[in-house]
Write a protein that holds these residues in place. Sequence first.
Motif, mmCIF file in Angstrom:
data_model
loop_
_atom_site.group_PDB
_atom_site.id
_atom_site.type_symbol
_atom_site.label_atom_id
_atom_site.label_comp_id
_atom_site.label_asym_id
_atom_site.label_seq_id
_atom_site.Cartn_x
_atom_site.Cartn_y
_atom_site.Cartn_z
ATOM 1 N N UNK A 203 0.808 -1.223 0.000
ATOM 2 C CA UNK A 203 0.000 0.000 0.000
ATOM 3 C C UNK A 203 0.840 1.271 0.000
ATOM 4 N N UNK A 204 2.136 1.127 0.276
ATOM 5 C CA UNK A 204 3.037 2.272 0.189
ATOM 6 C C UNK A 204 3.568 2.445 -1.237
ATOM 7 N N UNK A 205 3.254 1.479 -2.110
ATOM 8 C CA UNK A 205 3.730 1.550 -3.487
ATOM 9 C C UNK A 205 5.074 0.876 -3.674
ATOM 10 N N UNK A 206 5.559 0.165 -2.641
ATOM 11 C CA UNK A 206 6.835 -0.543 -2.763
ATOM 12 C C UNK A 206 6.625 -1.924 -3.388
ATOM 13 N N UNK A 207 7.587 -2.350 -4.203
ATOM 14 C CA UNK A 207 7.493 -3.643 -4.883
ATOM 15 C C UNK A 207 7.753 -4.766 -3.884
ATOM 16 N N UNK A 208 6.821 -5.724 -3.778
ATOM 17 C CA UNK A 208 7.031 -6.869 -2.884
ATOM 18 C C UNK A 208 7.226 -8.171 -3.665
ATOM 19 N N UNK A 209 6.862 -8.204 -4.947
ATOM 20 C CA UNK A 209 7.080 -9.402 -5.755
ATOM 21 C C UNK A 209 6.937 -9.046 -7.231
ATOM 22 N N UNK A 226 0.197 -12.766 -0.749
ATOM 23 C CA UNK A 226 -0.902 -12.616 0.216
ATOM 24 C C UNK A 226 -0.538 -13.314 1.529
ATOM 25 N N UNK A 227 -0.005 -14.528 1.422
ATOM 26 C CA UNK A 227 0.349 -15.294 2.631
ATOM 27 C C UNK A 227 1.443 -14.590 3.420
ATOM 28 N N UNK A 228 2.440 -14.078 2.721
ATOM 29 C CA UNK A 228 3.523 -13.349 3.393
ATOM 30 C C UNK A 228 2.941 -12.188 4.187
ATOM 31 N N UNK A 229 2.025 -11.454 3.550
ATOM 32 C CA UNK A 229 1.398 -10.309 4.218
ATOM 33 C C UNK A 229 0.591 -10.731 5.436
ATOM 34 N N UNK A 230 -0.169 -11.810 5.291
ATOM 35 C CA UNK A 230 -1.040 -12.237 6.401
ATOM 36 C C UNK A 230 -0.228 -12.758 7.575
#
Length: 232
Positions: A203-209, A226-230
């Motif tokens: 949500x900050x606009x940073x690339x996570x994958x 999604x799993x990493x985030x949860x």
Amino acid sequence: LVAPARAADLAGTHVVVSAGGTREPLDPVRFLGNRSSGRQGVALARAAAERGARVTLVAANVTHDVLARVGAGVTVVPVETGDELRAAVRAAAAEADVVVMAAAVADYRPASVADAKLKKTGDAPVVALVETTDILRELVTDPPRAGQTVVGFAAETGDAEGSVLEHARAKAVRKGADLLVVNPVGGGRGFGTTTNDVTVLDRAGDVVATAAGTKDEVAHVVWDAVLTRRHL
Ligand code: CTP
Ligand code: CA
């Protein structure tokens, strides 16, 4: 080639995926629509079911051949318009842990729908449009269930105002979803194809994958994110 077995890492999770493209009627025979085939959304639903999730797929005008790929164990809710999609997604999301908005939702719909077929008159008509509800934004600001993870999709073309990634970062911040999956479109990419290349932003606009490959492969990378985030 045999796909590697995945752990049932979404077991016990209920996910809602929207797929396809909405159609906004002008009259009984005509609509405003878009080119989304629903393939990426169907791949997301299939991948989640393979990984043990309970899956509801809200399918907007997805053709039977595309829908046939969804596999066993996915509840399909067919819809046509943005309003129908909104109602179906919110109803299913009331019990969901994750909501993925892969559907292409019309931003505008005709201000009025004619009861009878519009006739050709010789004067080219001007169609008045009104803005639709931003379903993704509403899932963030008014969640049907507390603590659920909300994922948006963004098809972007670069333009004079900025690159694909610049537009996507601004959209990630504006939408406020937990994750935004961005795919470049235009020039034969994205719509109607079986491959996709995506960048997943937080949500900050940073690339996570990032992922490139078949829509099935991309789907698994999205669920990994999604799993990493949860689990954060
Ligand atoms: N979306 C939605 N409801 C709408 C429009 C879009 O839920 N009325 C969702 C889509 O399902 C997608 C995300 O919002 O997950 C991004 O859609 P997109 O069209 O890229 O975003 P917009 O804010 O409509 O921006 P644009 O001006 O680029 O169309
Ligand atoms: Ca839009």
